[in-house]
Design an enzyme around this catalytic site. Sequence first.
Site, short mmCIF file in Angstrom:
data_model
loop_
_atom_site.label_atom_id
_atom_site.label_comp_id
_atom_site.label_asym_id
_atom_site.label_seq_id
_atom_site.Cartn_x
_atom_site.Cartn_y
_atom_site.Cartn_z
CG HIS A 1 38.44 50.80 44.03
ND1 HIS A 1 37.22 50.19 43.82
CD2 HIS A 1 39.00 50.14 45.08
CE1 HIS A 1 37.06 49.21 44.68
NE2 HIS A 1 38.12 49.16 45.47
CD GLU B 1 35.80 47.89 48.23
OE1 GLU B 1 36.51 48.91 48.17
OE2 GLU B 1 36.19 46.77 47.83
#
Length: 241
Positions: free
Chosen positions: A172, A139
Amino acid sequence: MKKDYWIILIVYIVMQFSIFIGQPLFQFGFQNLGKNIILAGPAWLVFSFTVALIIILFILRKERHAPGLRGNKKSSVSQSIMWAFLGFFLALFSQYVAAIIEQLLGIKPGSENTKQILKIIDLLPLTMIVTSIIGPILEEIVFRKIIFGSLYGRFNFFISALISSLVFAAAHMDFQHIIIYTAMGLTFAFLYVKTNRIIVPIFAHVTMNTMVVLVQSIYREDIERLQRELEAIQNFIGGFL
């Protein structure tokens, strides 16, 4: 954006959607081996994330000696270590402030994304490596080094950090808590700019995720009880308003 960065983005996206092909393949293999097919999903998660990390690190192997953002000098090793540890507490603080804001807006505490992660860890504890280490590394490379870094080459810090943080939050798929994810993205972007070393936000992100996973796993029942109590208090106060 560099050609290598586009390749990394493609690898990351393919990894995210590979579950639709990989899980059935693993289920077939597990069934033939007499293993529990429920473990196929978590097993593929570990496999796909690990392979993606290896590929991405291989692509970035020459970036170690590259200059910092906007050609700025990288911070010293001692400064980087200091900001890495400070960054962990800064990330916790920003998450805490964001959680308070969400409560003031009437958003219920507790993340469905976190609950799903904990369920997967219960099935296959090895997936903790993905949620605590491999996931945060990927990420930070994708959302901070590539997306934020590319935007920061054209815009100021706030615009670049906000856009990349919103993309990070949307990835997410937990839109109810987009404020928390955005706050985290802004914090990690700040650490990246402050030191010009992607390893600094990586360390802060990995440390924070590891702590959250461990705390949620060990004190899950207590946390769920506190969340129910908070919801009851919110409903009680809401009755008067």
